[in-house]
Scaffold this motif. Sequence first.
Motif, PDB file in Angstrom:
ATOM      1  N   ASP A 120      -0.576  -6.587  -0.860  1.00  0.00           N
ATOM      2  CA  ASP A 120      -0.107  -6.246   0.474  1.00  0.00           C
ATOM      3  C   ASP A 120      -0.292  -7.408   1.441  1.00  0.00           C
ATOM      4  OD1 ASP A 120      -2.754  -6.262   1.407  1.00  0.00           O
ATOM      5  OD2 ASP A 120      -2.944  -4.087   1.464  1.00  0.00           O
ATOM      6  N   GLU A 151       3.754   0.373  -2.823  1.00  0.00           N
ATOM      7  CA  GLU A 151       5.175   0.259  -2.493  1.00  0.00           C
ATOM      8  C   GLU A 151       5.967  -0.273  -3.683  1.00  0.00           C
ATOM      9  OE1 GLU A 151       7.851  -1.701   1.065  1.00  0.00           O
ATOM     10  OE2 GLU A 151       6.055  -2.761   0.405  1.00  0.00           O
ATOM     11  N   LYS A 152       5.480  -1.333  -4.308  1.00  0.00           N
ATOM     12  CA  LYS A 152       6.166  -1.933  -5.461  1.00  0.00           C
ATOM     13  C   LYS A 152       5.597  -1.412  -6.781  1.00  0.00           C
ATOM     14  CE  LYS A 152       8.812  -4.733  -3.024  1.00  0.00           C
ATOM     15  NZ  LYS A 152       8.570  -6.168  -2.955  1.00  0.00           N
ATOM     16  N   ASP A 196       0.611  -5.862  -7.430  1.00  0.00           N
ATOM     17  CA  ASP A 196       1.062  -5.449  -6.118  1.00  0.00           C
ATOM     18  C   ASP A 196       0.101  -6.025  -5.099  1.00  0.00           C
ATOM     19  OD1 ASP A 196       2.615  -4.220  -4.257  1.00  0.00           O
ATOM     20  OD2 ASP A 196       2.062  -2.169  -4.759  1.00  0.00           O
ATOM     21  N   SER A 255       4.209  -6.808  -1.161  1.00  0.00           N
ATOM     22  CA  SER A 255       4.474  -5.537  -0.507  1.00  0.00           C
ATOM     23  C   SER A 255       3.883  -5.512   0.900  1.00  0.00           C
ATOM     24  CB  SER A 255       3.855  -4.386  -1.314  1.00  0.00           C
ATOM     25  OG  SER A 255       4.321  -4.363  -2.642  1.00  0.00           O
TER      26      SER A 255
END
Length: 251
Positions: A105, A146-147, A103, A141
């Motif tokens: 960001d 989030e993912k 993940d 993300s």
Amino acid sequence: MALTNSKRIAAFSAVDNHLDASTKIIGIGSGSTVVYVIERILQRGNLKKVENNENNNLESLDVSSCVFIPTSFQSRQLIVDNGLNLGDVDQLSFLVDILHLFDVDKNLNAIKGGGACHLREKVVAEISKKFIIVADYTKKSEVLGEKWTRGIPIEVVPFCYVLVLSSLIKLGCHNQILRMAKAKAGPVITDNGNFIIDAHFGHLNGTNTPKEILKRIKLITGVVEVGLFVDMAEIAYFGTEDGLSVEILKK
């Protein structure tokens, strides 16, 4: 097939943009995308085998003189099975480190540790002069969590795991789970002989930023390392959903 192509094109782009004839030391992370990193490195060792080479400046790599530093059993086997030179973290300081994460960001902070090898991955990343992320489109993300919804991986000393579990509750952790092995009775054991706790904090934003959560968890007695990679990567390559192009994020 599209997901495979997404991983491959991200890995190929990272190798082509950052490895050249002067590259001699390469750290290899873990994960499904790293397979394609090795594939491209081997192709670059013989330019005649490189397909769709539209980059006239693409240089051949002298893979016989390169040293490859693994961060996990998986990456070690990839290096050995492909006849590449296996190095050790104690020997060298690195030029390039290529790592697949779960993940990522918009600020290039990332979660890693689904394979329970994030301690070694972080050591390699910290002493690399260039830390590169390669991933498919599903890993990108806006905010961490989030993912990747399985929690932040935390490597802990077995003697202290109960203390760590209770301490995480005080930090506002929604759920904290000792990761259990699937093919045996008992917990997952890392290459370093430790346990893994997966800690769920939800989305890492607002007051719970990746940097703040990392700092709080690291202060818990018994914590060896946290699978949060904060302010470490300088560039990330994400293969798009159609598997035909790459999205690049830079610091």
